[in-house]
Design a protein around this motif. Structure first.
Motif, mmCIF file in Angstrom:
data_model
loop_
_atom_site.group_PDB
_atom_site.id
_atom_site.type_symbol
_atom_site.label_atom_id
_atom_site.label_comp_id
_atom_site.label_asym_id
_atom_site.label_seq_id
_atom_site.Cartn_x
_atom_site.Cartn_y
_atom_site.Cartn_z
ATOM 1 N N SER A 178 -4.114 -41.518 18.751
ATOM 2 C CA SER A 178 -2.724 -41.155 19.054
ATOM 3 C C SER A 178 -2.634 -39.732 19.599
ATOM 4 C CB SER A 178 -1.855 -41.281 17.792
ATOM 5 O OG SER A 178 -2.160 -40.240 16.885
ATOM 6 N N THR B 99 -0.729 -45.225 21.936
ATOM 7 C CA THR B 99 -1.019 -45.556 20.540
ATOM 8 C C THR B 99 -2.067 -46.653 20.617
ATOM 9 O OG1 THR B 99 1.352 -45.315 20.147
ATOM 10 C CG2 THR B 99 0.024 -46.185 18.337
ATOM 11 N N GLY C 260 -1.114 -40.538 13.962
ATOM 12 C CA GLY C 260 -2.303 -41.368 13.758
ATOM 13 C C GLY C 260 -3.062 -40.969 12.512
#
Ligand code: KG4
Ligand code: ZN
Length: 360
Positions: A12, A17, A94
Motif C-alpha cells: 500500500s 492496494t 497496509g
C-alpha cells in the motif's frame, strides 16, 4: 520447513492496494485495487486520497486474494507487508492491516522493502534469480539502479534520482502538453508518431563533472535528474505560445521520451558493466514503455547482459511481489520482524526486511 512457504503479501505504498498470495515461487493470487481514477483530476497522486482509498480497499482486496488462491489465513506460513519506502499515510494502512492479521492469527510478520520486492517478483517468472544481478526500477515514485548480490541479504543502491522520478516526469510533461493523467502511456503512444531527434532536450547529470570516470567516479555517475528536462519542455511550450505557433506535440513527446530513456538505459548498463553484473531486471510502472524496453534490450545485448522483464502486471505495484519476497525470506531462514516496527517513508534499499527488535 519441508514444504514451500505459503505467504500473503500486502502492498500500500502508493496508489495501489495490492494483496498477493505466493507459494514458494508460484503466484496463487494477485488482487489489486487502484485509486488512480481518483487522482486524475489532480494530475498526480494525492497522498490523503490514496490513504483513504487503501482503507476502503484493503479488506475486499484481501478477501479476493484469499478466495482466488483458495487458501485461508490459517494455512499461511507468514505474512509480508511493505513498510517503506512510500507515502506515510498510505504505508500506514497496509502496515496496520498486516499487524492486525498477524496478531489475530499468530503468523510471523515480515516488514519488507518495496524496492527489493520489485526485484523479488522476478522469481515468479523464471524461478530463482541469477547471481550478479542488477536491477533498474522506474516508476511514478522511484527511479533506482540496484546491485543485488543476494535478494535476501545483500542489496546495494548504486544510483537514484536526485529530484523527480521518471514516471513523475512523464506525468508532469503530459500535463504541460495538455494530455491526461497518467502521462506515461499517452506519451508512449504519441511518441511513436513523432521524431525523437526533433528537439534536443537535456540529458540530466551526464556531464563529465557529474559522471567522472570508472576509476574516479563523479558525484552522480549513476544518478538521475529529470527536473531540468521538465523545465526545458515547459520553456519550449511557452516559446511556441509566444511565437503563436502550435506545439508539435508528437515531436515533443518523442524527444522528451528519448532524453529520459537514453539516460536511464545508458546509466543502468554502465553501472552493470562497472560492477560486473551480468544480468539486469527491469521493474516499475515505466517498464511498460515500448521505447525503454527496446533501447534497454539493444544496449544490454551489445554489453553481453541478459535482461529480464516481468510481465506488466508484476512490474507495477502489487501484492504478489511482497509475498514473493516474503517467501524468499522465509525459505532463507531470515527471522520475522514481528509487530514492533513502524513505517519508514525513506527506507534504505539495503534493508531487505526490518530485523526483529531483539535481533537489531
Ligand atoms: O509503478 P507504478 O504503477 O506506480 C507508481 O510508482 O506510481 O507506475 C506508474 C507510473 C506513472 O508515472 C505512469 O505515467 C508511468 O508509470 N507509466 C509509463 C507507462 N505506463 C505507465 N511511463 C512511460 N511509458 C509507459 N508506457
Ligand atoms: Zn513501486
Amino acid at each position: 520447513m519441508s514444504h514451500e512457504p505459503l505467504v500473503l503479501g500486502i502492498e500500500s505504498s502508493c496508489d495501489e492496494t495490492g494483496v498477493g498470495v505466493v507459494r514458494g515461487t508460484t503466484r496463487l493470487a494477485n488482487a489489486v485495487a487502484s485509486s488512480m481514477e481518483e487522482h486524475v483530476r489532480f494530475g498526480g497522486v494525492i497522498p490523503e486520497i490514496a490513504s483513504r482509498a487503501h482503507l476502503e480497499a484493503l479488506v475486499p482486496t484481501l478477501r479476493e486474494a484469499l478466495d482466488t488462491a483458495k487458501v485461508s489465513l490459517e494455512d499461511l506460513d507468514a505474512i509480508a507487508v511493505t513498510s517503506g519506502p512510500g507515502l506515510a499515510g498510505a504505508l500506514m494502512v497496509g502496515v496496520a492491516g498486516a499487524k492486525a492479521l498477524a496478531l489475530a492469527t499468530g503468523k510471523p510478520l515480515y516488514a519488507v522493502n518495496h524496492l527489493v520486492a520489485h526485484v523479488g517478483v522476478g522469481v515468479l517468472e523464471g524461478g530463482p534469480l541469477p547471481e550478479r544481478l542488477g536491477a533498474l526500477l522506474v516508476s511514478g515514485g522511484h527511479t533506482e539502479i540496484l546491485e543485488v548480490a543476494s535478494l535476501t541479504s545483500d542489496v546495494r543502491l548504486l544510483g537514484s534520482t536526485i529530484d523527480d522520478a521518471a514516471g513523475e516526469a512523464y506525468d508532469k510533461v503530459a500535463r504541460l502538453l495538455g494530455l491526461p493523467y497518467p502521462g506515461g502511456p499517452v506519451i508512449d503512444r504519441l511518441a511513436a508518431e513523432g521524431n525523437p531527434k526533433a528537439i534536443r532536450f537535456p540529458r540530466g547529470l551526464t556531464l563529465g563533472k557529474f559522471m567522472g570516470t570508472a576509476e574516479e567516479p563523479g558525484p552522480h555517475r549513476y544518478d538521475f535528474s529529470f527536473s531540468g528536462l521538465k523545465t526545458a519542455v515547459a520553456r519550449y511550450v511557452e516559446d511556441c505560445a509566444a511565437r503563436g505557433v502550435e506545439v508539435p506535440v508528437a515531436d515533443v513527446a518523442a524527444s522528451f521520451q528519448e532524453a529520459v530513456v537514453d539516460v536511464i538505459t545508458k546509466k543502468a548498463v554502465l553501472a552493470a558493466k562497472e560492477h560486473g553484473l551480468e544480468h539486469l531486471l527491469l521493474g516499475g510502472g515505466v517498464a511498460a514503455n515500448k521505447r525503454l524496453r527496446e533501447l534497454l534490450a539493444a544496449r544490454c545485448a551489445s554489453a553481453g547482459i541478459t535482461l529480464r522483464v516481468p510481465r506488466p502486471g508484476l512490474c507495477t505495484d502489487n501484492g504478489a511481489m511482497i509475498a514473493a519476497l516474503g517467501a524468499q525470506l522465509v525459505a532463507a531462514g531470515v527471522e520475522a520482524t514481528g509487530t514492533d516496527f513502524g513505517t519508514d517513508t525513506g527506507l534504505d534499499a539495503s534493508i531487505v526486511s526490518i530485523p526483529a527488535p531483539s535481533a537489531a
